[in-house]
Design a protein around this motif. Structure first.
Motif, PDB file in Angstrom:
ATOM      1  N   LEU A 224      -5.432   6.842   7.236  1.00  0.00           N
ATOM      2  CA  LEU A 224      -6.219   6.708   7.163  1.00  0.00           C
ATOM      3  C   LEU A 224      -7.035   7.889   6.080  1.00  0.00           C
ATOM      4  O   LEU A 224      -8.211   7.483   6.382  1.00  0.00           O
ATOM      5  N   TRP A 225      -6.188   8.716   5.465  1.00  0.00           N
ATOM      6  CA  TRP A 225      -7.378   9.251   4.182  1.00  0.00           C
ATOM      7  C   TRP A 225      -7.327   8.414   3.035  1.00  0.00           C
ATOM      8  O   TRP A 225      -8.258   8.640   2.197  1.00  0.00           O
ATOM      9  N   SER A 230     -13.674   2.472   2.896  1.00  0.00           N
ATOM     10  CA  SER A 230     -13.063   1.494   1.896  1.00  0.00           C
ATOM     11  C   SER A 230     -12.967   0.748   2.901  1.00  0.00           C
ATOM     12  O   SER A 230     -13.210  -0.536   3.078  1.00  0.00           O
ATOM     13  N   LEU A 231     -11.346   0.307   3.178  1.00  0.00           N
ATOM     14  CA  LEU A 231     -10.681  -0.826   4.339  1.00  0.00           C
ATOM     15  C   LEU A 231     -11.984  -0.681   5.559  1.00  0.00           C
ATOM     16  O   LEU A 231     -12.084  -2.337   5.660  1.00  0.00           O
ATOM     17  N   TRP A 263      -2.724  10.741   9.834  1.00  0.00           N
ATOM     18  CA  TRP A 263      -2.085   9.578   8.832  1.00  0.00           C
ATOM     19  C   TRP A 263      -0.868   9.363   9.911  1.00  0.00           C
ATOM     20  O   TRP A 263      -0.638   9.921  11.006  1.00  0.00           O
ATOM     21  N   GLN A 264      -0.591   7.790  10.564  1.00  0.00           N
ATOM     22  CA  GLN A 264      -0.072   6.757  11.414  1.00  0.00           C
ATOM     23  C   GLN A 264       0.777   6.287  10.463  1.00  0.00           C
ATOM     24  O   GLN A 264       0.715   5.419  10.201  1.00  0.00           O
ATOM     25  N   GLY A 275      -7.362  15.810   6.858  1.00  0.00           N
ATOM     26  CA  GLY A 275      -8.209  15.770   6.796  1.00  0.00           C
ATOM     27  C   GLY A 275      -8.599  14.562   8.430  1.00  0.00           C
ATOM     28  O   GLY A 275      -7.445  15.069   8.943  1.00  0.00           O
ATOM     29  N   ASP A 276      -9.894  14.702   8.711  1.00  0.00           N
ATOM     30  CA  ASP A 276      -9.466  13.541   9.703  1.00  0.00           C
ATOM     31  C   ASP A 276     -10.444  11.669  10.156  1.00  0.00           C
ATOM     32  O   ASP A 276     -11.553  11.909  10.414  1.00  0.00           O
TER      33      ASP A 276
END
Length: 302
Positions: A224-225, A230-231, A263-264, A275-276
């Motif tokens: 996610l960070w 972007s994606l 982050w997963q 971050g979130d």
């Protein structure tokens, strides 16, 4: 080439030479992911079919549980070399017969029965047939953007980058919606508590319980960070149905764990990133009408 949950491999050997394929369940030397194999099982079903399951912990980019079951069927009879204390297997096909050996593979992160069910995606199909179907899927996915770029080398760079943008997140659920996620024990107080831990097959149902995606597909591995700015905004525009599945996957993880990890990875929350990004991704999806705002807000307010 590959399908959603399967693949076909073709191995070509010089005529008259012994032919073999090695299956690695153990971690490759110096693996970047820091793979630790914790338990495995396999079975020779026939002289052409081999199946099994494995549980690993991937420590290299945030600890994460990986449970994977597989079915492999070869086009020619094999003899297999295995040992009780060695997870890897060597399949030998001798020196006679066709120079080509075809391996059809199906996988599931739920259980072996689902891997067997997924085998229908490759059963009886040729490599060429699967490759043509895969190319058509990629043509449709990439063709949502028609770029007129000169010279041709720049156009190739553009579509290669677009292709790379669609390699993850990855499919987690089976065709019937079944999937497994690490259980939600408690709300973490530090990012270090957002991590997987070693489990055994006996602990599978308690530590990696079974769920079902009620609509669409369940996906995993959200970096996610890297992707929030972007994606995901790109996918919201060019592949909104896919983005809806991504958003519902994040909501399902939030419901299971009580929070959105930064982050997963595979089937676990992980402690790799700060971050979130997940909240930003869900906010954008809610504003775009891809997920229900009230469902997203319960995690955003935390």
């Amino acid at each position: 080439s590959a399908t959603s949950r399967g693949a076909i491999h073709r191995f070509t050997y010089p005529l008259g030479q012994n032919r073999s394929v090695k299956l690695l369940l153990s971690a490759p030397p110096n693996a970047f992911w820091g793979i630790e194999l914790h338990e495995y099982s396999y079975k020779v079903v026939s002289d052409r079919r081999f199946e099994g399951c494995m549980v690993t912990l991937n420590r290299g980019i945030g600890s994460a549980i990986s449970h994977l079951c597989f079915v492999i069927e070869f086009s020619q009879p094999f003899t297999v070399s295995t040992s009780a204390d060695q997870p890897d297997s060597i399949f030998t096909f001798g020196s006679h017969g066709s120079a080509e050996v075809i391996a059809r593979v199906a996988v599931s992160r739920t259980d072996l029965d689902h891997a067997r069910a997924a085998f229908v995606e490759v059963d009886g199909r040729s490599l060429e047939d699967v490759a043509v179907a895969a190319r058509r899927r990629w043509d449709r996915a990439l063709g949502v953007i028609e770029a007129d770029i000169e010279p041709a080398s720049r156009k190739r760079i553009f579509y290669t980058a677009l292709y790379h943008s669609m390699l993850a997140p990855n499919l987690l659920s089976d065709s019937d919606g079944s999937y497994r996620l690490q259980n939600g024990r408690h709300l973490p107080t530090t990012t270090q508590e957002m991590a997987g831990h070693p489990i055994s097959f006996k602990q599978l149902d308690s530590e990696l319980p079974l769920f079902n995606a009620t609509s669409g597909n369940m996906y995993h591995t959200f970096s996610l960070w890297d992707t929030y700015r972007s994606l995901h905004p790109l996918m919201n525009l060019i592949h909104p149905e896919q983005s809806r599945d991504f958003g519902n996957s994040l909501l399902a993880m939030g419901k299971t764990w009580g929070y959105l990890p930064p982050w997963q990875l595979i089937q676990s929350p992980a402690d790799m990133m700060g971050g979130d990004g997940g909240s930003i991704v869900l906010t954008d999806m809610a504003l775009s009408g891809l997920v229900e705002g009230k469902n997203a807000f319960q995690f955003l307010k935390k």
